[in-house]
Design a protein around this motif. Structure first.
Motif, PDB file in Angstrom:
ATOM      1  N   GLN A 299       0.827  -1.205   0.000  1.00 58.14           N
ATOM      2  CA  GLN A 299       0.000   0.000   0.000  1.00 58.14           C
ATOM      3  C   GLN A 299       0.865   1.261   0.000  1.00 58.14           C
ATOM      4  OE1 GLN A 299      -0.036  -2.054   2.789  1.00 58.14           O
ATOM      5  NE2 GLN A 299      -1.722  -3.446   2.247  1.00 58.14           N
ATOM      6  N   CYS A 300       0.283   2.341  -0.467  1.00 55.67           N
ATOM      7  CA  CYS A 300       0.921   3.650  -0.331  1.00 55.67           C
ATOM      8  C   CYS A 300       1.023   3.967   1.155  1.00 55.67           C
ATOM      9  CB  CYS A 300       0.096   4.723  -1.047  1.00 55.67           C
ATOM     10  SG  CYS A 300       0.642   6.420  -0.714  1.00 55.67           S
ATOM     11  N   LEU A 301       2.204   4.308   1.628  1.00 55.54           N
ATOM     12  CA  LEU A 301       2.412   4.521   3.055  1.00 55.54           C
ATOM     13  C   LEU A 301       1.807   5.829   3.552  1.00 55.54           C
ATOM     14  CD1 LEU A 301       6.071   3.226   3.519  1.00 55.54           C
ATOM     15  CD2 LEU A 301       3.911   2.010   3.778  1.00 55.54           C
ATOM     16  N   ALA A 302       1.358   6.674   2.629  1.00 51.46           N
ATOM     17  CA  ALA A 302       0.731   7.929   3.041  1.00 51.46           C
ATOM     18  C   ALA A 302      -0.781   7.794   3.171  1.00 51.46           C
ATOM     19  CB  ALA A 302       1.070   9.035   2.049  1.00 51.46           C
ATOM     20  N   CYS A 303      -1.405   7.086   2.208  1.00 49.08           N
ATOM     21  CA  CYS A 303      -2.874   7.019   2.217  1.00 49.08           C
ATOM     22  C   CYS A 303      -3.420   5.613   2.461  1.00 49.08           C
ATOM     23  CB  CYS A 303      -3.431   7.556   0.900  1.00 49.08           C
ATOM     24  SG  CYS A 303      -3.099   6.484  -0.527  1.00 49.08           S
ATOM     25  N   GLY A 304      -2.577   4.598   2.363  1.00 44.70           N
ATOM     26  CA  GLY A 304      -3.026   3.228   2.613  1.00 44.70           C
ATOM     27  C   GLY A 304      -3.656   2.547   1.417  1.00 44.70           C
TER      28      GLY A 304
ATOM     29  N   SER B  40       9.279  -0.869   4.963  1.00 43.72           N
ATOM     30  CA  SER B  40       9.696  -0.145   3.765  1.00 43.72           C
ATOM     31  C   SER B  40       8.562  -0.186   2.757  1.00 43.72           C
ATOM     32  CB  SER B  40      10.961  -0.759   3.158  1.00 43.72           C
ATOM     33  OG  SER B  40      10.735  -2.110   2.790  1.00 43.72           O
ATOM     34  N   GLY B  41       8.525   0.802   1.894  1.00 41.20           N
ATOM     35  CA  GLY B  41       7.469   0.865   0.894  1.00 41.20           C
ATOM     36  C   GLY B  41       7.561   2.155   0.103  1.00 41.20           C
ATOM     37  N   TYR B  42       6.494   2.439  -0.635  1.00 36.70           N
ATOM     38  CA  TYR B  42       6.466   3.614  -1.500  1.00 36.70           C
ATOM     39  C   TYR B  42       5.355   4.569  -1.088  1.00 36.70           C
ATOM     40  CZ  TYR B  42       9.272   0.755  -4.733  1.00 36.70           C
ATOM     41  OH  TYR B  42      10.243  -0.020  -5.298  1.00 36.70           O
ATOM     42  N   MET B  43       5.480   5.793  -1.547  1.00 36.33           N
ATOM     43  CA  MET B  43       4.401   6.775  -1.453  1.00 36.33           C
ATOM     44  C   MET B  43       4.151   7.347  -2.837  1.00 36.33           C
ATOM     45  SD  MET B  43       5.023   9.126   1.904  1.00 36.33           S
ATOM     46  CE  MET B  43       5.403   8.458   3.517  1.00 36.33           C
TER      47      MET B  43
ATOM     48  N   TYR C 179      10.451   6.538  -1.959  1.00 39.55           N
ATOM     49  CA  TYR C 179      10.727   5.284  -1.260  1.00 39.55           C
ATOM     50  C   TYR C 179      10.894   5.606   0.218  1.00 39.55           C
ATOM     51  CZ  TYR C 179      13.401   1.332   0.577  1.00 39.55           C
ATOM     52  OH  TYR C 179      13.840   0.280   1.342  1.00 39.55           O
ATOM     53  N   CYS C 180      10.282   4.807   1.072  1.00 36.81           N
ATOM     54  CA  CYS C 180      10.338   5.038   2.512  1.00 36.81           C
ATOM     55  C   CYS C 180      10.941   3.815   3.197  1.00 36.81           C
ATOM     56  CB  CYS C 180       8.940   5.278   3.082  1.00 36.81           C
ATOM     57  SG  CYS C 180       7.985   6.509   2.180  1.00 36.81           S
ATOM     58  N   GLU C 181      11.767   4.071   4.195  1.00 35.29           N
ATOM     59  CA  GLU C 181      12.373   2.969   4.942  1.00 35.29           C
ATOM     60  C   GLU C 181      12.625   3.417   6.370  1.00 35.29           C
ATOM     61  OE1 GLU C 181      15.448   0.321   3.131  1.00 35.29           O
ATOM     62  OE2 GLU C 181      16.716   1.126   4.744  1.00 35.29           O
ATOM     63  N   SER C 182      12.243   2.577   7.315  1.00 36.88           N
ATOM     64  CA  SER C 182      12.511   2.890   8.715  1.00 36.88           C
ATOM     65  C   SER C 182      13.970   2.604   9.030  1.00 36.88           C
ATOM     66  CB  SER C 182      11.598   2.073   9.634  1.00 36.88           C
ATOM     67  OG  SER C 182      11.837   0.688   9.474  1.00 36.88           O
TER      68      SER C 182
END
Length: 454
Positions: A292-297, A318-321, A309-312
């Motif tokens: 899922q999009c990490l901003a809106c789900g 990790s995932g995308y927005m 790209y997002c990563e803790s």
């Protein structure tokens, strides 16, 4: 069966020690000692001695050593030369290519895929530039000609280079060259070759028992009214140098026959395993992405406009927005613009473009800072441009950060983990390219650089 060359590099930082004479004549003697053995040669120097010695009149040239460095397969560049020795023509454009050699292992990789058979001799420039370093690292054996104390002192740099890179010194050997046997000394060391070898051993250098004498006859083969370069094999019979090259050639052949896996083969095996590892790690990173999009789900599909790209920092998520989602988050939560801005709105476009040139970090507070979140903006090199603290809503209340935090940093019983989230722009046409080894390594280094500033 794939061919791998056994590579002999001839190198010296000092000019005038007989380096090219050694390389060219060794190639000819090797071929004469084993007519069934393919022997090839090329040079990183720009004096074209190899071309003058081995080219056949009227021969059409198809590629040079510059093309080898530009990824043309080595076997396709070999030209049949005189005396049965194959050669790759020299090039005047090598200096322009030095900047394109990313590190000292490029030639090793190129030779591993070259399919050049038998023995390959590489003649180098009289310095330790990146091309010479590549020739040294690709070699199964390195011959370092020395003729005096100055050239021996210079060769120290080659040995230190091997030590620095963790390469085995056993492949290095000094060859006393241009030795004037008329010079005699009193005492333990009675001549030049004995003295040079003693000094070499004292310095911890391996020095060959074989040496090449200084010979007026041999010197005339390189400088004569004909303007040609003649080989010792055909024009130096009866000289001591002829016998010395025969001995050196046989010594090199013995090492060649005893080598089951030349360096090019070992590099190819390592490269295969390395590519396998990179592929497995890439698919591991790919399979760990949230769908899922990490901003809106919202579930991401082929039509999704992914831009980040997002990563803790702890690797737990990790995932995308999507571009619009993250831009909307910045507008509403960071810049407090509550009204909906159309896609062509100048403010929205400016924020969107700025975001694509930045890296963002969301860092929840812990301890006394719990209930807040630090929002950071960095440039793509990791220099901080902005830091601002925001209150963080507690469940069941929600704010602009809630969805992102829940998707990425949620821990035990809804508490946020002690980690931060990094948001990095990606190529929208191929978002997964950021997970490929080289690019992902850059992201990891950037994350480490940022972590040190938080």
């Amino acid at each position: 069966m794939k061919n791998y060359p056994y590579v002999i590099t001839v190198s010296s930082e000092k000019g005038g020690v007989g380096k090219t004479t050694l390389a060219t004549n060794l190639a000819i003697f090797l071929k004469a000692l084993d007519e069934n053995l393919p022997v090839s040669i090329f040079s990183f120097d720009n004096h074209f001695t190899i071309d003058k010695m081995f080219s056949i009149k009227g021969q059409k040239l198809t590629g040079t050593v510059a093309d080898l460095l530009l990824e043309t397969r080595g076997r396709d560049l070999l030209h049949t030369g005189q005396y049965g020795v194959n050669y790759i023509p020299s090039s005047t454009s090598l200096l322009e290519l030095r900047g394109s050699l990313k590190g000292p292992m490029v030639l090793a990789r190129l030779l591993a895929m070259s399919e050049i058979p038998g023995i390959l001799i590489v003649d180098t420039r009289p310095d330790l530039d990146v091309m010479t370093q590549n020739a040294l690292y690709a070699a199964d054996r390195v011959l370092v000609p020395i003729k005096d104390m100055a050239s021996m002192d210079n060769c120290r740099n080659i040995f230190e280079l091997f030590d620095k890179r963790g390469l085995d010194r056993k492949s290095l050997s000094l060859i006393p060259c241009l030795i004037d046997e008329r010079i005699k000394f009193e005492g333990m060391f009675k001549d030049q070759k004995t003295l040079l070898k003693a000094f070499a051993i004292n310095r911890g250098f391996r020095c060959s028992d074989i040496f090449i004498s200084k010979s007026p006859k041999v010197e005339s083969l390189n400088t004569n009214p004909d303007g040609k370069i003649y080989p010792i094999l055909t024009h130096g019979r009866g000289t001591d140098v002829y016998g010395q090259f025969t001995a050196l050639g046989q010594d090199c052949l013995n090492e060649f026959y005893e080598t089951e896996e030349p360096r090019a083969m070992l590099y190819d095996k390592w490269q295969h395993e390395e590519n396998k590892r990179k592929k497995e790690e890439y698919f591991g990173r790919l399979s760990g992405l949230k769908s899922q999009c990490l901003a809106c789900g919202k579930e991401l599909g082929q039509d999704s406009q992914v831009s980040y790209y997002c990563e803790s920092s702890d690797g737990g998520a990790s995932g995308y927005m999507e571009a619009d989602c993250f831009t909307g988050f910045l507008l509403s939560t960071i810049f407090k613009i509550e009204r909906q801005l159309p896609p062509d709105d100048p403010t929205r476009q400016m924020i969107h473009q700025t975001a694509l040139e930045s890296v963002f970090v969301l860092n929840p507070g812990v301890g006394q800072e719990a209930g807040s979140i630090d929002f950071h903006r960095f440039d793509l090199a990791g220099s901080e441009l902005l830091k601002k603290k925001y209150p963080l809503a507690r469940a069941p209340e929600r704010d602009g950060f809630s969805g992102i935090m829940a998707e990425t940093l949620a821990g035990y019983e809804g508490e946020l983990r002690d980690a931060f989230l990094m948001v990095h722009p990606v190529n929208g046409e191929n978002p997964a390219s950021i997970l490929v080894e080289e690019k992902y390594r850059e992201v990891a280094r950037l994350k480490k650089r940022i972590a040190a500033q938080l």
